[in-house]
Design a protein around this motif. Structure first.
Motif, PDB file in Angstrom:
ATOM      1  N   PRO A 165      70.812 -84.329-109.748  1.00  0.00           N
ATOM      2  CA  PRO A 165      69.548 -85.342-109.349  1.00  0.00           C
ATOM      3  C   PRO A 165      68.374 -84.789-110.609  1.00  0.00           C
ATOM      4  O   PRO A 165      68.516 -83.808-111.182  1.00  0.00           O
ATOM      5  CB  PRO A 165      68.997 -84.484-108.192  1.00  0.00           C
ATOM      6  N   VAL A 166      67.988 -85.954-110.924  1.00  0.00           N
ATOM      7  CA  VAL A 166      66.584 -86.069-112.019  1.00  0.00           C
ATOM      8  C   VAL A 166      65.344 -86.267-111.351  1.00  0.00           C
ATOM      9  O   VAL A 166      65.072 -86.977-110.390  1.00  0.00           O
ATOM     10  CB  VAL A 166      67.037 -86.753-113.074  1.00  0.00           C
ATOM     11  N   PRO A 167      64.370 -85.771-111.866  1.00  0.00           N
ATOM     12  CA  PRO A 167      63.118 -86.176-111.417  1.00  0.00           C
ATOM     13  C   PRO A 167      62.366 -87.321-111.872  1.00  0.00           C
ATOM     14  O   PRO A 167      63.079 -88.087-112.749  1.00  0.00           O
ATOM     15  CB  PRO A 167      62.035 -84.872-112.055  1.00  0.00           C
ATOM     16  N   GLU A 168      61.563 -87.719-110.955  1.00  0.00           N
ATOM     17  CA  GLU A 168      61.001 -89.305-111.098  1.00  0.00           C
ATOM     18  C   GLU A 168      59.835 -89.435-112.404  1.00  0.00           C
ATOM     19  O   GLU A 168      59.138 -88.390-112.290  1.00  0.00           O
ATOM     20  CB  GLU A 168      60.371 -89.680-109.734  1.00  0.00           C
ATOM     21  N   VAL A 169      59.930 -90.189-113.087  1.00  0.00           N
ATOM     22  CA  VAL A 169      59.104 -90.573-113.964  1.00  0.00           C
ATOM     23  C   VAL A 169      58.671 -92.135-113.921  1.00  0.00           C
ATOM     24  O   VAL A 169      59.267 -92.928-114.230  1.00  0.00           O
ATOM     25  CB  VAL A 169      59.554 -90.109-115.478  1.00  0.00           C
ATOM     26  N   ASN A 170      57.371 -92.378-113.720  1.00  0.00           N
ATOM     27  CA  ASN A 170      56.665 -93.477-113.441  1.00  0.00           C
ATOM     28  C   ASN A 170      57.558 -94.261-112.755  1.00  0.00           C
ATOM     29  O   ASN A 170      57.851 -95.542-112.781  1.00  0.00           O
ATOM     30  CB  ASN A 170      56.885 -94.188-114.939  1.00  0.00           C
ATOM     31  N   GLY A 171      58.006 -93.791-111.453  1.00  0.00           N
ATOM     32  CA  GLY A 171      58.377 -94.612-110.573  1.00  0.00           C
ATOM     33  C   GLY A 171      60.350 -94.743-110.720  1.00  0.00           C
ATOM     34  O   GLY A 171      60.650 -95.508-109.913  1.00  0.00           O
ATOM     35  N   GLU A 172      60.753 -94.088-111.784  1.00  0.00           N
ATOM     36  CA  GLU A 172      62.171 -94.217-111.883  1.00  0.00           C
ATOM     37  C   GLU A 172      62.592 -93.123-112.318  1.00  0.00           C
ATOM     38  O   GLU A 172      61.879 -91.984-112.841  1.00  0.00           O
ATOM     39  CB  GLU A 172      62.291 -95.290-113.213  1.00  0.00           C
ATOM     40  N   ARG A 173      64.111 -93.062-112.039  1.00  0.00           N
ATOM     41  CA  ARG A 173      64.783 -91.870-112.426  1.00  0.00           C
ATOM     42  C   ARG A 173      65.743 -92.122-113.820  1.00  0.00           C
ATOM     43  O   ARG A 173      66.754 -92.912-113.325  1.00  0.00           O
ATOM     44  CB  ARG A 173      65.240 -91.123-111.316  1.00  0.00           C
ATOM     45  N   ILE A 174      65.565 -91.637-114.755  1.00  0.00           N
ATOM     46  CA  ILE A 174      66.133 -91.997-116.021  1.00  0.00           C
ATOM     47  C   ILE A 174      67.536 -90.834-116.095  1.00  0.00           C
ATOM     48  O   ILE A 174      67.070 -89.776-116.110  1.00  0.00           O
ATOM     49  CB  ILE A 174      65.390 -91.852-117.053  1.00  0.00           C
ATOM     50  N   VAL A 175      68.684 -91.209-115.843  1.00  0.00           N
ATOM     51  CA  VAL A 175      70.047 -90.313-115.867  1.00  0.00           C
ATOM     52  C   VAL A 175      70.402 -90.708-117.295  1.00  0.00           C
ATOM     53  O   VAL A 175      70.976 -91.628-117.791  1.00  0.00           O
ATOM     54  CB  VAL A 175      70.907 -90.890-114.628  1.00  0.00           C
ATOM     55  N   ARG A 176      70.606 -89.298-117.790  1.00  0.00           N
ATOM     56  CA  ARG A 176      71.301 -89.251-119.268  1.00  0.00           C
ATOM     57  C   ARG A 176      72.543 -88.743-119.312  1.00  0.00           C
ATOM     58  O   ARG A 176      72.795 -88.029-118.205  1.00  0.00           O
ATOM     59  CB  ARG A 176      70.208 -88.574-120.139  1.00  0.00           C
ATOM     60  N   ALA A 177      73.020 -88.727-120.211  1.00  0.00           N
ATOM     61  CA  ALA A 177      74.291 -88.023-120.678  1.00  0.00           C
ATOM     62  C   ALA A 177      74.453 -86.549-120.221  1.00  0.00           C
ATOM     63  O   ALA A 177      75.477 -86.170-119.538  1.00  0.00           O
ATOM     64  CB  ALA A 177      75.098 -88.401-121.730  1.00  0.00           C
ATOM     65  N   ALA A 178      73.490 -85.876-120.684  1.00  0.00           N
ATOM     66  CA  ALA A 178      73.422 -84.372-120.362  1.00  0.00           C
ATOM     67  C   ALA A 178      73.362 -84.033-118.768  1.00  0.00           C
ATOM     68  O   ALA A 178      73.497 -83.043-118.465  1.00  0.00           O
ATOM     69  CB  ALA A 178      72.045 -83.914-121.111  1.00  0.00           C
ATOM     70  N   ASP A 179      73.023 -85.032-117.929  1.00  0.00           N
ATOM     71  CA  ASP A 179      73.082 -84.743-116.512  1.00  0.00           C
ATOM     72  C   ASP A 179      74.138 -84.888-115.898  1.00  0.00           C
ATOM     73  O   ASP A 179      74.477 -84.609-114.750  1.00  0.00           O
ATOM     74  CB  ASP A 179      71.904 -85.901-116.016  1.00  0.00           C
ATOM     75  N   ALA A 180      75.145 -85.488-116.721  1.00  0.00           N
ATOM     76  CA  ALA A 180      76.643 -85.435-115.952  1.00  0.00           C
ATOM     77  C   ALA A 180      77.178 -84.045-115.688  1.00  0.00           C
ATOM     78  O   ALA A 180      77.053 -83.293-116.464  1.00  0.00           O
ATOM     79  CB  ALA A 180      77.623 -86.213-116.958  1.00  0.00           C
TER      80      ALA A 180
END
Length: 670
Positions: A459-474
């Motif tokens: 899970p990633v935190p929300e920023v400006n209404g969106e959650r941006i999932v990056r490669a490091a979150d895998a």
């Protein structure tokens, strides 16, 4: 004029309610189906120009032509007839609820337009009964029940609404129909509603009539890619809107001893076949909107156990819930996924069991003795499957560190190095989420726990209404199946952040502190070459918790009253068909209900004279009908019986009048 407006308003309400009920079988089709319910009224101005039959034909031809152009994209090389016929099988093999795509909307829209047109034209003629609108509403309601397996109207509220509308139409608007007591249709409709209300929803399944398309797709295992994603760091993969939950990419359940393998057979989401292990007893719904920005491959990110996907070309493995798009992901692809998350409470897991027959999830071909013995030592004092699961999580994590540059792989050899390797050896005590999750899953299987490995994103935190999932979150995490509660995530390395609470795990570890943290591998030189360990006896399957749903038993008294009312009405109809003798039996029923039942020795004329002129005349008719060789035509005996019954009822007490319509005693009178 007012009568016509009343009829058309009744038809519009009836078809609209039934259409909105049918819309529950699609995801986001409410507006389309609501508008389709009003299309039939176009037939009214057309009827002034051409006969009613031609008006209906013109509307259906235009609707079917539009349906062909809307659906031909799914079968571009087929003729119009085939395209339209193919929409029904496509709907029955699509997700449930079906995405609101043009080719999947066509069957429902055509059905509603046909019902709406037929209902409007049927009431446009004078002197016609309101039967066709009732039949059309029933067809739409039954279609909705079949497409949703009864879930669209779980408590029968829509059915009750339709019954009320039908009763209003038959008892108020339609005064030219056959002479039937109002109690008859009201009783029949109420009975049907209650039957539909309490019947189970696991009856006829129309999807079993259609063989869903199944596709074999050879897709590589994404576990080794975790190291590559870790190296990419901040590279953006996709964006999402919705709750902060782990995103699942693929679930791996087949282990060969060399690697984990993904399923290779996929079908449309919503196929009939259930998963091999049922969903747990506590779940919550989650819906997320995703947009692909950098992720590549065929795997489609989702949440929980997928229930619906807005992409019509998405396919699923029913056992694991892994989603794929055979054509591959593309940048800018946007879609919505709705799934269910299994959320058992800590108390539920404390004494939970595991299924004894889940061999697919406990298979370990040619398991090395080192791993089997290590798992046995780690869990030797654990009382329950949950304690075993918590103990192994601590053991795998102990004195080992995440390392994005560690050697990849999940074979027995790689796991032995990861767990038992000497200091300085490449990959000893260090690994990516692949090694942590795989080691846990293999050790857990060695002690009889059904496991699988999930590749996904934390899970990633929300920023400006969106959650941006990056490669490091895998990441990757293991899951253990508990009977009655479903798949539960564990976290041998910082990963998805879900699963049992830290307090619950700490309580278990405090009890097992003296044993769970100190397993030692068997000395490698003394290990037999390869030993298949004796399978640990699985615990008995625990029964899922009883569903504390709506208490249908509260309707038992109402059902009894409806049944008695229907039986009494049926008896009255039979007596009415029996002429003067039946009318006299109706009088005797009334006397019994009022507590004034006459002595068996008294004659019919003697009893009839007690109830005025109507009683005396009815008694004469009864004697003639019973004894005269050729009875003369008589006046309406039933009308006389009703007059006597009213007089008798006035003599009855108040509580007898309250129970008059449902008192069962006349049913047993000879």
């Amino acid at each position: 004029m007012n009568g016509s407006l009343l009829k058309y308003g009744w038809v519009a309400a009836l078809v609209l309610v039934a259409s909105l009920q049918l819309a529950q079988a699609w995801d986001g089709a409410t507006l389309y189906f609501g508008l389709a319910a009003l299309v039939g009224f176009v037939a009214l101005p057309l009827k002034r120009l051409v006969p009613a039959g031609l008006a209906a034909l013109a509307i259906m031809v235009v609707a079917m032509t539009g349906g062909f152009f809307a659906a031909r994209g799914a079968s571009p090389d087929r003729d119009p007839t085939w395209v339209l016929l193919d929409t029904v099988p496509r709907l029955l093999t699509a997700a449930r609820p079906a995405p609101a795509t043009p080719e999947l909307l066509v069957p429902g829209l055509l059905l509603i337009i046909g019902v709406s047109t037929g209902a409007v034209l049927s009431v446009s003629k004078r002197g016609t009964a309101l039967f066709v609108p009732a039949l059309g509403a029933a067809a739409l309601y039954v279609s909705a029940a079949l497409l949703t397996t009864g879930r669209a109207d779980k408590y029968g509220l829509v059915a009750l609404t339709l019954v009320v509308l039908l009763a209003l139409g038959w008892l108020i608007i339609d005064r030219r129909g056959p002479v039937v007591p109002p109690a008859v249709p009201a009783t029949a409709l109420s009975s049907l509603t209650l039957v539909a209300f309490v019947l189970p929803t696991n009856g006829f399944e129309p999807r079993k009539l259609v063989t869903p398309p199944v596709t074999d797709i050879a897709i590589s295992n994404p576990l080794p890619q975790l190291a590559a994603w870790a190296a990419q760091g901040e590279a953006e993969l996709f964006r999402m809107r919705g709750p902060e939950v782990p995103v699942r990419l693929v679930t791996l359940s087949r282990y060969t001893g060399a690697s984990w393998e993904a399923a290779s057979t996929y079908g449309p989401l919503g196929v009939v076949d259930p998963p091999d292990l049922p969903v747990g007893g506590r779940v919550q719904d989650a819906s997320v909107d995703l947009r692909i920005t950098g992720l590549q491959g065929e795997w489609l990110p989702g949440v929980g156990k997928p229930q619906a996907v807005s992409l019509s070309n998405a396919m699923v493995d029913p056992d694991t819930g892994s989603l794929v798009v055979a054509e591959g992901l593309r940048t800018g692809m946007s879609y919505t996924v709705r799934g269910v998350l299994e959320t058992p409470a800590d108390a539920d897991l404390a004494e939970a069991r595991v299924p004894a027959d889940a061999t697919k999830y406990t298979a370990l071909p040619r398991l090395p003795f080192t791993l089997a013995d290590y798992a046995r030592q780690a869990t030797q004092n654990a009382r329950t499957p949950y304690e075993k699961a918590v103990a192994l999580e601590q053991v795998v994590r102990l004195n080992r560190r995440p390392d994005a540059e560690a050697p990849v792989g999940s074979s027995y050899a790689r796991l032995e190095t990861f767990l038992f390797g000497a200091p300085g050896e490449s990959g000893a005590g260090a690994g990516t989420a692949e090694q942590f999750a795989s080691a846990y899953a293999v050790l857990a299987r060695a002690v009889g726990l059904p496991t699988r490995v999930v590749v996904g994103f934390q899970p990633v935190p929300e920023v400006n209404g969106e959650r941006i999932v990056r490669a490091a979150d895998a990441t990757a995490w293991p899951e253990v199946y508990f009977s009655g509660w479903g798949w539960v995530a564990f976290d041998p390395v910082s990963g998805n952040g879900s699963g049992p609470s830290a307090a619950s795990k700490r309580e278990v570890l405090n009890r097992l502190a003296s044993t769970t943290a100190k397993p030692t591998p068997t000395s490698l030189p003394s290990v037999p070459p390869l030993v298949q360990p004796t399978a640990v006896q699985g615990d008995a399957v625990a029964a899922p918790p009883a569903d504390s749903g709506f208490p249908f038993w509260v309707f038992t008294p109402l059902l009894v009253l409806v049944a008695l009312y229907a039986a009494r009405t049926s008896r009255r109809l039979r007596l009415r068909a029996a002429g003067p003798v039946g009318a006299w039996n109706e009088v005797l029923d009334a006397l019994q209900l009022a507590g004034l039942r006459p002595e068996p020795s008294r004659t019919v004329p003697d009893i009839g004279r007690e109830w005025g002129e109507a009683g005396a005349r009815l008694a004469v008719m009864v004697d003639q009908a019973a004894f005269a060789p050729r009875p003369a035509p008589a006046e309406d005996g039933w009308r006389l019986a009703r007059q006597v019954e009213k007089a008798v009822r006035r003599k009855a007490s108040r509580w007898r009048r309250v129970l008059w319509a449902v008192d069962p005693r006349p049913l047993f009178r000879r």
